[in-house]
Design a protein around this motif. Sequence first.
Motif, PDB file in Angstrom:
ATOM      1  N   ILE A   1      -8.622  12.434  -5.926  1.00 44.67           N
ATOM      2  CA  ILE A   1      -8.371  11.976  -4.561  1.00 44.67           C
ATOM      3  C   ILE A   1      -8.955  13.038  -3.634  1.00 44.67           C
ATOM      4  O   ILE A   1      -8.386  14.117  -3.485  1.00 44.67           O
ATOM      5  CB  ILE A   1      -6.870  11.791  -4.288  1.00 44.67           C
ATOM      6  CG1 ILE A   1      -6.244  10.769  -5.238  1.00 44.67           C
ATOM      7  CG2 ILE A   1      -6.644  11.389  -2.839  1.00 44.67           C
ATOM      8  CD1 ILE A   1      -6.699   9.348  -5.026  1.00 44.67           C
ATOM      9  N   LYS A   2     -10.078  12.748  -3.030  1.00 47.00           N
ATOM     10  CA  LYS A   2     -10.776  13.750  -2.226  1.00 47.00           C
ATOM     11  C   LYS A   2     -10.256  13.828  -0.793  1.00 47.00           C
ATOM     12  O   LYS A   2     -10.415  14.843  -0.124  1.00 47.00           O
ATOM     13  CB  LYS A   2     -12.288  13.438  -2.198  1.00 47.00           C
ATOM     14  CG  LYS A   2     -12.977  13.621  -3.546  1.00 47.00           C
ATOM     15  CD  LYS A   2     -13.004  15.076  -3.957  1.00 47.00           C
ATOM     16  CE  LYS A   2     -13.806  15.301  -5.230  1.00 47.00           C
ATOM     17  NZ  LYS A   2     -13.805  16.725  -5.632  1.00 47.00           N
ATOM     18  N   GLU A   3      -9.644  12.742  -0.314  1.00 48.73           N
ATOM     19  CA  GLU A   3      -9.116  12.753   1.048  1.00 48.73           C
ATOM     20  C   GLU A   3      -7.906  11.829   1.119  1.00 48.73           C
ATOM     21  O   GLU A   3      -7.740  10.931   0.279  1.00 48.73           O
ATOM     22  CB  GLU A   3     -10.178  12.303   2.044  1.00 48.73           C
ATOM     23  CG  GLU A   3     -10.736  10.923   1.767  1.00 48.73           C
ATOM     24  CD  GLU A   3     -11.869  10.546   2.698  1.00 48.73           C
ATOM     25  OE1 GLU A   3     -12.192   9.342   2.766  1.00 48.73           O
ATOM     26  OE2 GLU A   3     -12.413  11.442   3.365  1.00 48.73           O
ATOM     27  N   SER A   4      -7.055  12.049   2.109  1.00 50.63           N
ATOM     28  CA  SER A   4      -5.862  11.216   2.265  1.00 50.63           C
ATOM     29  C   SER A   4      -6.280   9.764   2.443  1.00 50.63           C
ATOM     30  O   SER A   4      -7.225   9.463   3.168  1.00 50.63           O
ATOM     31  CB  SER A   4      -5.060  11.680   3.483  1.00 50.63           C
ATOM     32  OG  SER A   4      -4.610  13.014   3.309  1.00 50.63           O
ATOM     33  N   GLN A   5      -5.558   8.857   1.773  1.00 51.39           N
ATOM     34  CA  GLN A   5      -5.970   7.452   1.792  1.00 51.39           C
ATOM     35  C   GLN A   5      -4.826   6.536   1.386  1.00 51.39           C
ATOM     36  O   GLN A   5      -3.828   6.973   0.811  1.00 51.39           O
ATOM     37  CB  GLN A   5      -7.145   7.236   0.830  1.00 51.39           C
ATOM     38  CG  GLN A   5      -6.825   7.589  -0.608  1.00 51.39           C
ATOM     39  CD  GLN A   5      -8.045   7.527  -1.514  1.00 51.39           C
ATOM     40  OE1 GLN A   5      -8.311   6.494  -2.124  1.00 51.39           O
ATOM     41  NE2 GLN A   5      -8.792   8.626  -1.553  1.00 51.39           N
ATOM     42  N   TYR A   6      -4.992   5.233   1.703  1.00 54.49           N
ATOM     43  CA  TYR A   6      -4.057   4.214   1.245  1.00 54.49           C
ATOM     44  C   TYR A   6      -4.569   3.637  -0.078  1.00 54.49           C
ATOM     45  O   TYR A   6      -5.780   3.459  -0.266  1.00 54.49           O
ATOM     46  CB  TYR A   6      -3.940   3.090   2.271  1.00 54.49           C
ATOM     47  CG  TYR A   6      -3.051   3.445   3.447  1.00 54.49           C
ATOM     48  CD1 TYR A   6      -1.674   3.247   3.388  1.00 54.49           C
ATOM     49  CD2 TYR A   6      -3.596   3.976   4.618  1.00 54.49           C
ATOM     50  CE1 TYR A   6      -0.854   3.574   4.466  1.00 54.49           C
ATOM     51  CE2 TYR A   6      -2.783   4.305   5.699  1.00 54.49           C
ATOM     52  CZ  TYR A   6      -1.418   4.097   5.606  1.00 54.49           C
ATOM     53  OH  TYR A   6      -0.608   4.431   6.673  1.00 54.49           O
ATOM     54  N   ILE A   7      -3.630   3.352  -0.985  1.00 61.60           N
ATOM     55  CA  ILE A   7      -3.965   2.766  -2.273  1.00 61.60           C
ATOM     56  C   ILE A   7      -3.145   1.493  -2.457  1.00 61.60           C
ATOM     57  O   ILE A   7      -1.940   1.475  -2.204  1.00 61.60           O
ATOM     58  CB  ILE A   7      -3.681   3.749  -3.427  1.00 61.60           C
ATOM     59  CG1 ILE A   7      -4.671   4.914  -3.379  1.00 61.60           C
ATOM     60  CG2 ILE A   7      -3.751   3.051  -4.783  1.00 61.60           C
ATOM     61  CD1 ILE A   7      -4.492   5.928  -4.491  1.00 61.60           C
TER      62      ILE A   7
ATOM     63  N   GLN B   1       0.830  -1.199   0.000  1.00 58.44           N
ATOM     64  CA  GLN B   1       0.000   0.000   0.000  1.00 58.44           C
ATOM     65  C   GLN B   1       0.869   1.256   0.000  1.00 58.44           C
ATOM     66  O   GLN B   1       1.963   1.269   0.561  1.00 58.44           O
ATOM     67  CB  GLN B   1      -0.908   0.027   1.230  1.00 58.44           C
ATOM     68  CG  GLN B   1      -2.008  -1.021   1.222  1.00 58.44           C
ATOM     69  CD  GLN B   1      -2.902  -0.898   2.437  1.00 58.44           C
ATOM     70  OE1 GLN B   1      -2.439  -0.656   3.543  1.00 58.44           O
ATOM     71  NE2 GLN B   1      -4.193  -1.070   2.233  1.00 58.44           N
TER      72      GLN B   1
ATOM     73  N   PHE C   1       0.532   5.412   0.985  1.00 58.39           N
ATOM     74  CA  PHE C   1      -0.304   6.444   1.596  1.00 58.39           C
ATOM     75  C   PHE C   1      -0.252   7.679   0.720  1.00 58.39           C
ATOM     76  O   PHE C   1       0.826   8.220   0.452  1.00 58.39           O
ATOM     77  CB  PHE C   1       0.179   6.780   3.012  1.00 58.39           C
ATOM     78  CG  PHE C   1      -0.677   7.821   3.687  1.00 58.39           C
ATOM     79  CD1 PHE C   1      -1.985   7.531   4.042  1.00 58.39           C
ATOM     80  CD2 PHE C   1      -0.175   9.089   3.949  1.00 58.39           C
ATOM     81  CE1 PHE C   1      -2.778   8.493   4.654  1.00 58.39           C
ATOM     82  CE2 PHE C   1      -0.955  10.051   4.554  1.00 58.39           C
ATOM     83  CZ  PHE C   1      -2.266   9.746   4.916  1.00 58.39           C
TER      84      PHE C   1
ATOM     85  N   THR D   1      -3.542  14.351   0.699  1.00 58.69           N
ATOM     86  CA  THR D   1      -3.950  15.543  -0.037  1.00 58.69           C
ATOM     87  C   THR D   1      -3.068  16.705   0.415  1.00 58.69           C
ATOM     88  O   THR D   1      -2.181  16.536   1.255  1.00 58.69           O
ATOM     89  CB  THR D   1      -5.429  15.870   0.217  1.00 58.69           C
ATOM     90  OG1 THR D   1      -5.633  16.006   1.636  1.00 58.69           O
ATOM     91  CG2 THR D   1      -6.332  14.751  -0.301  1.00 58.69           C
TER      92      THR D   1
ATOM     93  N   GLY E   1      -4.351  14.198  -4.963  1.00 56.63           N
ATOM     94  CA  GLY E   1      -3.499  13.540  -3.983  1.00 56.63           C
ATOM     95  C   GLY E   1      -2.067  13.593  -4.474  1.00 56.63           C
ATOM     96  O   GLY E   1      -1.822  13.625  -5.688  1.00 56.63           O
TER      97      GLY E   1
END
Length: 273
Positions: free
Chosen positions: A209-215, A43, A45, A48, A110
Amino acid sequence: MDEEALKEQLTDWERDFFSRDIQLLYKYRGNIYRDLLALKNYQLFIPTKDGLNDPNESCVSLKRIYEELEYNRRVAVENPIVSLKEQAASLEKQISATTNMLNMMVDSVGIFSVSKRYDSECMWSYYANGHKGFCIEYDAKILRNCFKDKNIFTNNFEVKYSNERMTPDSDEFMLLAKSNPIDTLKGIFASKSKSWEQEEEVRYTLQPIKESQYIDIPDNAVTGIYIGARCSDFDKNLILKTIKSMGNCNIKLYQMKFKEDSFDMDSEEIIYK
């Protein structure tokens, strides 16, 4: 936009980098448990703008624009001509609309920040817990294809460093919004203060990417791990166990060390299979 037109907007470094068969970029990590867990789960991180550590990120100065608007308002008051009032009101409306549009764009991006180098002494100090952490080597091409497969629009930008903040006048500001999105993204997200120059940063800008996230990323996106020169034996073993548990037998492991005759750093491959 066709591929040839896109190439015209690349820096010399970007042209050279994207033409290589092997494209490697590096991410320094300092929180052993958190970052090894993300590594083990394949993953990334993606923060944004508000999740980045530079408070000046993506900030376009509107100083000249506000001065221009104030001047136009004053002229319209001093010269009560309908056309001048209409022009001042029209410009203000256009600036407001452009600002809203750019804010919406900035809020939908992001940013995954990486470095051109794995052997930067400053980066090991700043982002890898004083050389006690590790650095991940990524195949940049695989990452780009991964984002594309997830229907995430992405660009790689070489960050440019300057002592001057972007301060457009009204014409330049509206042109920024109307110009090619690549130019706009570069102007906003790939420009930083010279104070950050030692990072030699490259950025993936990801939309939407609307908010901080794991991909999630493919297991072959990680090609190497560099262990910090001051990493403890306990953490080294933890890193090794993590790599062995990942199932990707092609990940190479390196130990960072300082050269005896200079301040430069070097790496030595660790055979662990």
